[in-house]
Write a protein that holds these residues in place. Structure first.
Motif, short mmCIF file in Angstrom:
data_model
loop_
_atom_site.label_atom_id
_atom_site.label_comp_id
_atom_site.label_asym_id
_atom_site.label_seq_id
_atom_site.Cartn_x
_atom_site.Cartn_y
_atom_site.Cartn_z
N GLY A 186 -23.80 29.45 4.26
CA GLY A 186 -24.82 30.20 3.54
C GLY A 186 -24.40 31.64 3.36
N LEU A 187 -24.22 32.06 2.12
CA LEU A 187 -23.77 33.42 1.82
C LEU A 187 -24.87 34.23 1.13
N GLY A 188 -26.12 33.98 1.57
CA GLY A 188 -27.18 34.90 1.21
C GLY A 188 -26.97 36.22 1.94
N GLY A 208 -16.39 31.43 4.31
CA GLY A 208 -17.77 31.44 3.82
C GLY A 208 -18.02 30.24 2.92
N ILE A 209 -19.14 29.54 3.16
CA ILE A 209 -19.43 28.30 2.45
C ILE A 209 -20.80 28.41 1.77
N ASP A 210 -20.81 28.16 0.47
CA ASP A 210 -22.05 28.23 -0.30
C ASP A 210 -21.82 27.45 -1.59
N LEU A 216 -20.47 33.43 -3.77
CA LEU A 216 -19.06 33.17 -3.47
C LEU A 216 -18.17 34.33 -3.94
N ASP A 217 -18.45 34.84 -5.12
CA ASP A 217 -17.65 35.94 -5.66
C ASP A 217 -17.80 37.19 -4.80
#
Length: 394
Positions: A186-188, A208-210, A216-217
């Motif tokens: 989760g990249l919130g 990082g996984i999303d 992601l960027d």
């Protein structure tokens, strides 16, 4: 004053409400200059309606200027610039003096068996009016508010209210060795900041996984190895390939109950939303309503003998966990609300020294007037219009 108020599932409004006033000798009154929308605010927007009442003021990530203090307050004076932590803690009870202000025994919500009271976060945590408003009454002001210097923009310090200490604690609890590996699910805002803190604290590999392209960027731009859940068929296999075939030393679950791809958890949440509030509250307190796909993925990813650091918020009581797998892999789990004041002294030098190593000045994706809060909540919930982190400006 104007404030962001809750009125039902996916229904938040900006309304005129009575101004807060000093009620206790250890209160302070703060004029808010910026206030963040947190990922956990979306739980109120979507899932935790049974514990809300129409008109509740939302928000727990504020910064502002002290306007007035109660007669017992000697550590603050009008004109001070302060960040207000999301948990309300006394600073002198057993839990506070042992580094656990999120479990403050003075403000614990004993009626619901919960820890320290929180700003703007349901009856379970005291139903204290929150900080997405023009003014905020701050209880326990002898300990909570963090005085910060004038000069830098609000963006430099506002994340001390929640995002920074939550990410710092997530990394601290992960406990990877210097040069070690950590995967962040989760990249919130919390997940992304956890990646930045992990790199700052000498992680060798941060994954990082999303599934959201903008997230992601953003993580990729700061040196994170990112994996797109929708583009990869074998996330565990890829992660093991990146970590000597063993999996990472630690996995941080920054997703919580909002995880996608868990149909039974989604169904439970939807069914709960159709029940009268009293029945829904009992269901959520006594049964399992979470979507656990992120946590199950974390358990799969982490290496044997590794650590899971759970920072994403979960809401159900009896959600099933794969205890056999956790036991067999000898996994350590650490979790909990961030103990904000415990970590401030470690974080502050990164905000007041040379440069901006955590890039907090550019962390917000949107800075909006308070009046635009309803649209901001909708966009954040839908992950629309590149909405990753919103700062509201009263």
């Amino acid at each position: 004053m104007k404030a962001v108020t809750w009125h039902g599932k996916r229904d938040v409004r900006v309304e005129t409400v009575p101004d807060p006033v000093i009620k206790e000798p250890n209160d302070a009154l703060v004029r808010i200059t910026s206030s963040g929308i947190c990922g956990s605010d979306l739980h109120l927007y979507e899932v935790l309606a049974p514990f809300m009442e129409p008109g509740d003021i939302l928000g727990h990530e504020p910064i502002g200027i002290v306007e007035e203090v109660g007669s017992a307050i000697t550590n603050l004076r009008p004109g001070d610039r302060v960040v207000v932590p999301f948990n309300i803690s006394c600073g002198h009870c057993y839990q506070c003096t042992h580094g656990l202000p999120s479990q403050c025994e003075t403000t614990q919500v004993y009626e619901h068996g919960k820890g320290a009271a929180l700003f703007g976060y349901t009856k379970l945590y005291g139903q204290v009016p929150g900080g997405q408003a023009e003014y905020l009454r701050v209880p326990q002001a002898q300990f909570g508010p963090i005085v910060v210097p004038e000069g830098p923009p609000d963006d430099r310090f506002v994340y001390l209210s929640d995002v920074l200490p939550t990410a710092w604690q997530a990394v601290e609890y992960a406990g990877f060795p210097r040069g070690g590996s950590v995967a962040v699910l989760g990249l919130g805002p919390i997940g992304e900041m956890s990646c930045r803190v992990a790199l700052q604290r000498d992680a060798g590999t941060v994954i990082g996984i999303d599934r959201v392209p903008e997230r992601l960027d953003r993580a990729r731009a700061y040196g994170v190895q990112v994996l797109d859940l929708d583009a990869q068929d074998d996330i565990p296999g890829i992660v093991r390939d990146l970590t000597d075939g063993r999996g990472p030393h630690a996995v941080i679950d920054a997703v919580g109950m909002e995880a996608h791809g868990a149909p039974f958890g989604k169904l439970a949440q939807q069914l709960a939303g159709m029940l009268p509030d009293a029945l829904t509250a009992k269901l959520m307190e006594k049964a399992g309503v979470d979507r656990l796909s992120a946590l199950h993925l974390a358990i799969d990813l982490v290496r044997r003998g590794g650590t899971l650091s759970v920072v994403g918020v979960y809401g159900g009581m009896l959600d099933p966990l794969p205890m056999m797998t956790l036991f067999d892999k000898q996994v350590t789990m650490r979790m909990g609300q961030a103990n904000v004041r415990r970590w401030v002294d470690k974080i502050m030098p990164l905000l007041t020294g040379d440069g901006d190593p955590l890039h907090v000045d550019t962390f917000a994706s949107h800075r909006l007037p308070l009046d635009q809060a309803p649209q901001a909540y909708e966009d954040f919930q839908r992950k629309a219009n590149g909405t990753v982190k919103v700062l509201l400006k009263p």
